[in-house]
Write a protein that holds these residues in place. Sequence first.
Motif, PDB file in Angstrom:
ATOM      1  N   GLY A 192     -27.180  -8.091   0.973  1.00  0.00           N
ATOM      2  CA  GLY A 192     -28.598  -8.060   0.656  1.00  0.00           C
ATOM      3  C   GLY A 192     -28.841  -7.744  -0.814  1.00  0.00           C
ATOM      4  N   LYS A 193     -27.811  -7.216  -1.490  1.00  0.00           N
ATOM      5  CA  LYS A 193     -27.913  -6.989  -2.934  1.00  0.00           C
ATOM      6  C   LYS A 193     -27.707  -8.321  -3.640  1.00  0.00           C
ATOM      7  CE  LYS A 193     -25.946  -2.317  -2.755  1.00  0.00           C
ATOM      8  NZ  LYS A 193     -24.807  -1.470  -3.210  1.00  0.00           N
ATOM      9  N   VAL A 194     -28.471  -8.539  -4.665  1.00  0.00           N
ATOM     10  CA  VAL A 194     -28.352  -9.779  -5.412  1.00  0.00           C
ATOM     11  C   VAL A 194     -28.190  -9.441  -6.884  1.00  0.00           C
ATOM     12  CG1 VAL A 194     -29.428 -12.025  -5.881  1.00  0.00           C
ATOM     13  CG2 VAL A 194     -29.975 -10.808  -3.777  1.00  0.00           C
ATOM     14  N   ALA A 195     -27.299 -10.137  -7.552  1.00  0.00           N
ATOM     15  CA  ALA A 195     -27.261 -10.000  -8.999  1.00  0.00           C
ATOM     16  C   ALA A 195     -28.626 -10.437  -9.525  1.00  0.00           C
ATOM     17  CB  ALA A 195     -26.155 -10.884  -9.579  1.00  0.00           C
ATOM     18  N   THR A 196     -29.177  -9.698 -10.448  1.00  0.00           N
ATOM     19  CA  THR A 196     -30.448 -10.115 -11.018  1.00  0.00           C
ATOM     20  C   THR A 196     -30.251 -11.448 -11.726  1.00  0.00           C
ATOM     21  OG1 THR A 196     -30.069  -9.049 -13.152  1.00  0.00           O
ATOM     22  CG2 THR A 196     -31.080  -7.691 -11.416  1.00  0.00           C
ATOM     23  N   PRO A 197     -31.315 -12.206 -11.912  1.00  0.00           N
ATOM     24  CA  PRO A 197     -31.163 -13.453 -12.660  1.00  0.00           C
ATOM     25  C   PRO A 197     -30.492 -13.232 -14.016  1.00  0.00           C
ATOM     26  CG  PRO A 197     -33.279 -13.430 -11.572  1.00  0.00           C
ATOM     27  CD  PRO A 197     -32.677 -12.074 -11.339  1.00  0.00           C
ATOM     28  N   ALA A 198     -30.812 -12.114 -14.664  1.00  0.00           N
ATOM     29  CA  ALA A 198     -30.200 -11.821 -15.965  1.00  0.00           C
ATOM     30  C   ALA A 198     -28.699 -11.553 -15.826  1.00  0.00           C
ATOM     31  CB  ALA A 198     -30.889 -10.631 -16.622  1.00  0.00           C
ATOM     32  N   GLN A 199     -28.306 -10.817 -14.771  1.00  0.00           N
ATOM     33  CA  GLN A 199     -26.881 -10.540 -14.546  1.00  0.00           C
ATOM     34  C   GLN A 199     -26.123 -11.825 -14.236  1.00  0.00           C
ATOM     35  OE1 GLN A 199     -27.427  -7.638 -11.381  1.00  0.00           O
ATOM     36  NE2 GLN A 199     -26.531  -6.007 -12.638  1.00  0.00           N
ATOM     37  N   ALA A 200     -26.708 -12.683 -13.387  1.00  0.00           N
ATOM     38  CA  ALA A 200     -26.063 -13.952 -13.045  1.00  0.00           C
ATOM     39  C   ALA A 200     -25.921 -14.819 -14.291  1.00  0.00           C
ATOM     40  CB  ALA A 200     -26.873 -14.680 -11.970  1.00  0.00           C
ATOM     41  N   GLN A 201     -26.993 -14.929 -15.070  1.00  0.00           N
ATOM     42  CA  GLN A 201     -26.947 -15.751 -16.278  1.00  0.00           C
ATOM     43  C   GLN A 201     -25.897 -15.237 -17.261  1.00  0.00           C
ATOM     44  OE1 GLN A 201     -27.902 -18.537 -17.495  1.00  0.00           O
ATOM     45  NE2 GLN A 201     -27.401 -18.163 -19.655  1.00  0.00           N
ATOM     46  N   GLU A 202     -25.795 -13.915 -17.383  1.00  0.00           N
ATOM     47  CA  GLU A 202     -24.833 -13.339 -18.326  1.00  0.00           C
ATOM     48  C   GLU A 202     -23.407 -13.758 -17.982  1.00  0.00           C
ATOM     49  OE1 GLU A 202     -23.618  -8.976 -20.205  1.00  0.00           O
ATOM     50  OE2 GLU A 202     -24.539  -9.061 -18.214  1.00  0.00           O
ATOM     51  N   VAL A 203     -23.028 -13.610 -16.708  1.00  0.00           N
ATOM     52  CA  VAL A 203     -21.662 -13.964 -16.310  1.00  0.00           C
ATOM     53  C   VAL A 203     -21.443 -15.470 -16.397  1.00  0.00           C
ATOM     54  CG1 VAL A 203     -19.937 -13.872 -14.473  1.00  0.00           C
ATOM     55  CG2 VAL A 203     -21.454 -11.923 -14.848  1.00  0.00           C
ATOM     56  N   HIS A 204     -22.416 -16.249 -15.963  1.00  0.00           N
ATOM     57  CA  HIS A 204     -22.280 -17.706 -16.034  1.00  0.00           C
ATOM     58  C   HIS A 204     -22.111 -18.163 -17.479  1.00  0.00           C
ATOM     59  CE1 HIS A 204     -23.698 -19.190 -11.859  1.00  0.00           C
ATOM     60  NE2 HIS A 204     -23.397 -17.905 -11.762  1.00  0.00           N
ATOM     61  N   SER A 205     -22.889 -17.578 -18.369  1.00  0.00           N
ATOM     62  CA  SER A 205     -22.797 -17.925 -19.788  1.00  0.00           C
ATOM     63  C   SER A 205     -21.424 -17.556 -20.355  1.00  0.00           C
ATOM     64  CB  SER A 205     -23.900 -17.219 -20.571  1.00  0.00           C
ATOM     65  OG  SER A 205     -23.778 -17.469 -21.948  1.00  0.00           O
ATOM     66  N   GLU A 206     -20.940 -16.369 -19.997  1.00  0.00           N
ATOM     67  CA  GLU A 206     -19.624 -15.939 -20.478  1.00  0.00           C
ATOM     68  C   GLU A 206     -18.506 -16.800 -19.878  1.00  0.00           C
ATOM     69  OE1 GLU A 206     -19.188 -11.747 -19.855  1.00  0.00           O
ATOM     70  OE2 GLU A 206     -20.661 -11.229 -21.391  1.00  0.00           O
ATOM     71  N   LEU A 207     -18.682 -17.199 -18.626  1.00  0.00           N
ATOM     72  CA  LEU A 207     -17.705 -18.099 -18.003  1.00  0.00           C
ATOM     73  C   LEU A 207     -17.679 -19.442 -18.738  1.00  0.00           C
ATOM     74  CD1 LEU A 207     -17.740 -18.012 -14.082  1.00  0.00           C
ATOM     75  CD2 LEU A 207     -15.748 -18.142 -15.577  1.00  0.00           C
ATOM     76  N   ARG A 208     -18.854 -19.929 -19.103  1.00  0.00           N
ATOM     77  CA  ARG A 208     -18.916 -21.207 -19.818  1.00  0.00           C
ATOM     78  C   ARG A 208     -18.281 -21.064 -21.203  1.00  0.00           C
ATOM     79  NH1 ARG A 208     -21.426 -25.050 -17.522  1.00  0.00           N
ATOM     80  NH2 ARG A 208     -23.020 -23.784 -16.492  1.00  0.00           N
ATOM     81  N   ASP A 209     -18.501 -19.919 -21.851  1.00  0.00           N
ATOM     82  CA  ASP A 209     -17.851 -19.657 -23.146  1.00  0.00           C
ATOM     83  C   ASP A 209     -16.331 -19.621 -22.981  1.00  0.00           C
ATOM     84  OD1 ASP A 209     -20.314 -19.509 -24.375  1.00  0.00           O
ATOM     85  OD2 ASP A 209     -20.372 -17.319 -24.432  1.00  0.00           O
ATOM     86  N   TRP A 210     -15.882 -19.011 -21.870  1.00  0.00           N
ATOM     87  CA  TRP A 210     -14.434 -18.952 -21.614  1.00  0.00           C
ATOM     88  C   TRP A 210     -13.869 -20.364 -21.452  1.00  0.00           C
ATOM     89  CZ3 TRP A 210     -10.691 -20.584 -18.380  1.00  0.00           C
ATOM     90  CH2 TRP A 210      -9.446 -19.942 -18.448  1.00  0.00           C
TER      91      TRP A 210
END
Length: 254
Positions: free
Chosen positions: A174-192
């Motif tokens: 029921g816990k969800v990463a906030t949109p900001a948390q999700a975007q942060e990891v996705h962005s860093e993954l794309r940078d990787w």
Amino acid sequence: MARKFFVGGNWKCNGTTEEVKKIVSTLNGGDVPSPDVVEVVVSPPFVFLPLVKTTLRPDFHVAAQNCWVKNGGAYTGEVSAEMLVNLDIPWVILGHSERRSLLKESNDFVGDKVAYALAKGLKVIACVGETLEQREAGSTMEVVAAQTKAIAERVTDWTNVVLAYEPVWAIGTGKVATPAQAQEVHSELRDWLQANTSPEIASTTRIIYGGSVSGGNCKELAAKPDVDGFLVGGASLKPEFIDIIKSAEVKKSS
């Protein structure tokens, strides 16, 4: 070229024949964007793959929830990539956190499975994600990068790979990463990916989010620039899955 929105439904170990027929009926009647806007893939348990494959609307596709790392043989209880190809199942989910934690699948083992499935012609939803302890220790990207590296080292063609970022602490809780948390990891993954594969792979590979996605939070998550869709668990068994698919319109208009 814009990345096409992707919505996967992981039914996990749920369902009876009648329940599956009911879910498929709901999906078949759903008013959703065209396949030009969103790619939809549902993943029932192995025993229901033929039923879903033959009764599901043709613009939705079917995925297996796992497959073995080698060809068939003396591997009791396993299902091979070749069997899935024989059944005309186009997709498979690999490296889901539940298999990593409950069945102790290592990064290297998951990487080998991804490579083998791709070599046999399957498309792969490859899952990565950190535990709550790892996030609280500040090692989210270290963990996710190591998981992705084990896959990237074995993949030569990313055309048929979708990366699913699933924070373990948000799956079924029921816990969800906030949109900001999700975007942060996705962005860093794309940078990787850009630094370790190529700029083209980084810009074209879809990175989807999984972790208690619902009809209530999907639009806000979908609006984030590096969130290319979802891998949905519990909500994919419910009518709200249609609303989650429709969140592709948010991406289209943004």
